[in-house]
Design a protein around this motif. Structure first.
Motif, PDB file in Angstrom:
ATOM      1  N   PHE A  76      55.548  46.879  37.353  1.00 17.85           N
ATOM      2  CA  PHE A  76      56.059  47.646  38.491  1.00 17.85           C
ATOM      3  C   PHE A  76      56.297  46.668  39.643  1.00 17.85           C
ATOM      4  O   PHE A  76      55.470  46.541  40.540  1.00 17.85           O
ATOM      5  N   PRO A  77      57.412  45.931  39.633  1.00 19.29           N
ATOM      6  CA  PRO A  77      57.674  44.971  40.705  1.00 19.29           C
ATOM      7  C   PRO A  77      57.777  45.672  42.065  1.00 19.29           C
ATOM      8  O   PRO A  77      58.448  46.685  42.202  1.00 19.29           O
ATOM      9  N   LEU A  78      57.081  45.121  43.041  1.00 17.01           N
ATOM     10  CA  LEU A  78      57.093  45.672  44.398  1.00 17.01           C
ATOM     11  C   LEU A  78      57.148  44.540  45.412  1.00 17.01           C
ATOM     12  O   LEU A  78      56.767  43.415  45.108  1.00 17.01           O
ATOM     13  N   ASN A  79      57.541  44.871  46.611  1.00 12.16           N
ATOM     14  CA  ASN A  79      57.573  43.861  47.669  1.00 12.16           C
ATOM     15  C   ASN A  79      56.273  43.862  48.468  1.00 12.16           C
ATOM     16  O   ASN A  79      56.267  43.710  49.678  1.00 12.16           O
ATOM     17  N   ILE A  80      55.180  44.042  47.754  1.00  8.56           N
ATOM     18  CA  ILE A  80      53.840  43.914  48.336  1.00  8.56           C
ATOM     19  C   ILE A  80      53.009  43.030  47.422  1.00  8.56           C
ATOM     20  O   ILE A  80      53.280  42.933  46.228  1.00  8.56           O
ATOM     21  N   VAL A  81      52.011  42.390  48.003  1.00 10.11           N
ATOM     22  CA  VAL A  81      51.047  41.621  47.216  1.00 10.11           C
ATOM     23  C   VAL A  81      49.676  42.172  47.542  1.00 10.11           C
ATOM     24  O   VAL A  81      49.301  42.285  48.708  1.00 10.11           O
ATOM     25  N   LEU A  82      48.972  42.542  46.512  1.00  9.17           N
ATOM     26  CA  LEU A  82      47.591  42.984  46.671  1.00  9.17           C
ATOM     27  C   LEU A  82      46.685  41.891  46.137  1.00  9.17           C
ATOM     28  O   LEU A  82      47.045  41.176  45.198  1.00  9.17           O
ATOM     29  N   ASN A 110      46.857  56.438  28.080  1.00  9.82           N
ATOM     30  CA  ASN A 110      46.184  55.382  27.320  1.00  9.82           C
ATOM     31  C   ASN A 110      45.033  54.719  28.068  1.00  9.82           C
ATOM     32  O   ASN A 110      44.474  53.727  27.587  1.00  9.82           O
ATOM     33  N   LYS A 111      44.715  55.231  29.245  1.00 11.63           N
ATOM     34  CA  LYS A 111      43.666  54.636  30.093  1.00 11.63           C
ATOM     35  C   LYS A 111      43.899  53.133  30.241  1.00 11.63           C
ATOM     36  O   LYS A 111      43.007  52.316  30.036  1.00 11.63           O
ATOM     37  N   ALA A 112      45.144  52.800  30.586  1.00 11.85           N
ATOM     38  CA  ALA A 112      45.550  51.404  30.688  1.00 11.85           C
ATOM     39  C   ALA A 112      45.865  51.049  32.144  1.00 11.85           C
ATOM     40  O   ALA A 112      46.082  51.924  32.978  1.00 11.85           O
ATOM     41  N   ASN A 113      45.881  49.765  32.404  1.00 11.80           N
ATOM     42  CA  ASN A 113      46.273  49.248  33.707  1.00 11.80           C
ATOM     43  C   ASN A 113      47.727  48.795  33.634  1.00 11.80           C
ATOM     44  O   ASN A 113      48.308  48.725  32.552  1.00 11.80           O
ATOM     45  N   PHE A 114      48.294  48.455  34.777  1.00  8.02           N
ATOM     46  CA  PHE A 114      49.638  47.882  34.789  1.00  8.02           C
ATOM     47  C   PHE A 114      49.687  46.739  35.790  1.00  8.02           C
ATOM     48  O   PHE A 114      48.754  46.531  36.571  1.00  8.02           O
ATOM     49  N   GLY A 115      50.778  45.988  35.744  1.00  2.00           N
ATOM     50  CA  GLY A 115      50.913  44.826  36.603  1.00  2.00           C
ATOM     51  C   GLY A 115      51.926  45.049  37.704  1.00  2.00           C
ATOM     52  O   GLY A 115      52.927  45.733  37.509  1.00  2.00           O
ATOM     53  N   ILE A 116      51.642  44.451  38.852  1.00  2.00           N
ATOM     54  CA  ILE A 116      52.581  44.471  39.975  1.00  2.00           C
ATOM     55  C   ILE A 116      52.925  43.028  40.322  1.00  2.00           C
ATOM     56  O   ILE A 116      52.156  42.342  40.992  1.00  2.00           O
ATOM     57  N   GLY A 143      63.303  40.260  48.025  1.00  2.00           N
ATOM     58  CA  GLY A 143      64.746  40.305  47.832  1.00  2.00           C
ATOM     59  C   GLY A 143      65.021  40.630  46.381  1.00  2.00           C
ATOM     60  O   GLY A 143      64.556  41.632  45.859  1.00  2.00           O
ATOM     61  N   ASP A 144      65.715  39.754  45.702  1.00  2.00           N
ATOM     62  CA  ASP A 144      65.929  39.939  44.264  1.00  2.00           C
ATOM     63  C   ASP A 144      65.188  38.883  43.448  1.00  2.00           C
ATOM     64  O   ASP A 144      65.418  38.721  42.262  1.00  2.00           O
ATOM     65  N   GLN A 145      64.271  38.165  44.099  1.00  2.00           N
ATOM     66  CA  GLN A 145      63.537  37.077  43.449  1.00  2.00           C
ATOM     67  C   GLN A 145      62.140  37.549  43.027  1.00  2.00           C
ATOM     68  O   GLN A 145      61.328  37.928  43.865  1.00  2.00           O
ATOM     69  N   LEU A 146      61.883  37.510  41.728  1.00  2.00           N
ATOM     70  CA  LEU A 146      60.579  37.880  41.190  1.00  2.00           C
ATOM     71  C   LEU A 146      59.654  36.668  41.228  1.00  2.00           C
ATOM     72  O   LEU A 146      60.018  35.597  40.750  1.00  2.00           O
ATOM     73  N   ALA A 147      58.475  36.844  41.812  1.00  2.00           N
ATOM     74  CA  ALA A 147      57.509  35.745  41.896  1.00  2.00           C
ATOM     75  C   ALA A 147      56.909  35.454  40.523  1.00  2.00           C
ATOM     76  O   ALA A 147      56.987  36.270  39.600  1.00  2.00           O
ATOM     77  N   LYS A 191      49.642  35.185  35.871  1.00  2.00           N
ATOM     78  CA  LYS A 191      50.858  34.383  35.979  1.00  2.00           C
ATOM     79  C   LYS A 191      51.850  34.925  34.951  1.00  2.00           C
ATOM     80  O   LYS A 191      51.499  35.177  33.806  1.00  2.00           O
ATOM     81  N   ILE A 192      53.099  35.083  35.378  1.00  2.00           N
ATOM     82  CA  ILE A 192      54.139  35.600  34.490  1.00  2.00           C
ATOM     83  C   ILE A 192      54.741  34.442  33.698  1.00  2.00           C
ATOM     84  O   ILE A 192      55.195  33.457  34.270  1.00  2.00           O
ATOM     85  N   ILE A 193      54.715  34.595  32.384  1.00  2.00           N
ATOM     86  CA  ILE A 193      55.312  33.603  31.497  1.00  2.00           C
ATOM     87  C   ILE A 193      56.773  33.972  31.218  1.00  2.00           C
ATOM     88  O   ILE A 193      57.667  33.152  31.328  1.00  2.00           O
ATOM     89  N   LYS A 194      57.001  35.254  30.871  1.00  2.00           N
ATOM     90  CA  LYS A 194      58.357  35.740  30.618  1.00  2.00           C
ATOM     91  C   LYS A 194      58.416  37.214  30.998  1.00  2.00           C
ATOM     92  O   LYS A 194      57.544  37.997  30.619  1.00  2.00           O
ATOM     93  N   TYR A 195      59.460  37.573  31.734  1.00  2.00           N
ATOM     94  CA  TYR A 195      59.612  38.945  32.217  1.00  2.00           C
ATOM     95  C   TYR A 195      60.882  39.566  31.657  1.00  2.00           C
ATOM     96  O   TYR A 195      61.915  38.911  31.557  1.00  2.00           O
ATOM     97  N   THR A 196      60.785  40.838  31.280  1.00  2.00           N
ATOM     98  CA  THR A 196      61.958  41.601  30.886  1.00  2.00           C
ATOM     99  C   THR A 196      61.968  42.885  31.712  1.00  2.00           C
ATOM    100  O   THR A 196      60.935  43.542  31.849  1.00  2.00           O
ATOM    101  N   SER A 197      63.112  43.216  32.280  1.00  2.00           N
ATOM    102  CA  SER A 197      63.177  44.354  33.196  1.00  2.00           C
ATOM    103  C   SER A 197      63.106  45.703  32.492  1.00  2.00           C
ATOM    104  O   SER A 197      62.754  46.709  33.106  1.00  2.00           O
ATOM    105  N   VAL A 198      63.438  45.751  31.201  1.00  2.00           N
ATOM    106  CA  VAL A 198      63.334  46.989  30.420  1.00  2.00           C
ATOM    107  C   VAL A 198      62.746  46.649  29.057  1.00  2.00           C
ATOM    108  O   VAL A 198      63.250  45.777  28.361  1.00  2.00           O
ATOM    109  N   LEU A 199      61.689  47.353  28.704  1.00  2.00           N
ATOM    110  CA  LEU A 199      61.037  47.166  27.407  1.00  2.00           C
ATOM    111  C   LEU A 199      61.407  48.372  26.541  1.00  2.00           C
ATOM    112  O   LEU A 199      60.703  49.371  26.524  1.00  2.00           O
ATOM    113  N   LYS A 200      62.547  48.275  25.859  1.00  2.00           N
ATOM    114  CA  LYS A 200      63.033  49.413  25.071  1.00  2.00           C
ATOM    115  C   LYS A 200      62.037  49.765  23.981  1.00  2.00           C
ATOM    116  O   LYS A 200      61.430  48.871  23.408  1.00  2.00           O
TER     117      LYS A 200
END
Length: 191
Positions: A2-8, A33-39, A44-48, A79-88
């Protein structure tokens, strides 16, 4: 993801309003699934390269139209190794991540002495240093009200000493600002 323009940073909480289909699906999957997710942080349009794992603390409001408000709590950085915007076939994105168990419990007297001086200068309160020993650097960071970029920088450090040195430098900067503010107020009263 869930990419957001905030850092927690670990320990922080935040309320999110969920309205997009892809994130409603993400939240539903996490709850089921009692799971967590990543932010990951997006500016802008740059993913950290770094993000934070979060858990859903509670669903505060669940509207009939599917929108909801949730409270999340930050757990640990990754740390993100590889990101995909949609996981079909899902609508939301995912990433290969590298988690790191970083030791964040500081025993560094210099960090706590600096923080104690800042609190005394800014608030006029005394804090016994002994109460600050063995406190997470993230707890100290929460009290400093860092910007998103500063939080991201803190999360990116792999070693405790780097995190401590970064916070000490921020505390020194804040101390300087407090002194300047007091000098300006004093000069204003004299004029």
């Amino acid at each position: 993801m869930f990419p957001l323009n905030i850092v927690l940073i670990p320990g922080e909480t935040k309320v999110l309003h969920i309205f997009e289909d892809r994130y409603r699906e993400l939240v539903a999957d996490c709850v089921t699934n009692k799971a967590n997710f990543g932010i990951p942080y997006i500016k802008g349009d740059q993913l950290a390269d770094y993000g934070i794992e979060v858990s859903i603390s509670k669903i505060m409001q669940d509207n009939p139209d599917g929108e909801m408000d949730i409270e999340i709590k930050a757990i640990k950085p990754f740390k993100i190794i590889k990101y995909t915007s949609v996981l079909k076939p899902k609508l939301y994105g995912a990433a290969y991540i590298e988690g790191y168990e970083d030791d964040t419990t500081s025993n560094r007297y210099k960090l706590f002495r600096s923080f104690k001086k800042l609190i005394k200068a800014a608030k006029g309160k005394e804090i016994p240093v002994e109460t600050l020993i063995n406190v997470s650097v993230y707890k100290v960071a929460q009290l400093l009200d860092l910007t998103n970029d500063e939080k991201l920088q803190l999360l990116s450090f792999e070693h405790l000493k780097e995190k401590e040195d970064f916070l000490i430098s921020k505390i020194k900067l804040y101390m300087h600002m407090v002194k300047l503010e007091k000098a300006i107020k004093n000069n204003f009263r004299l004029n």
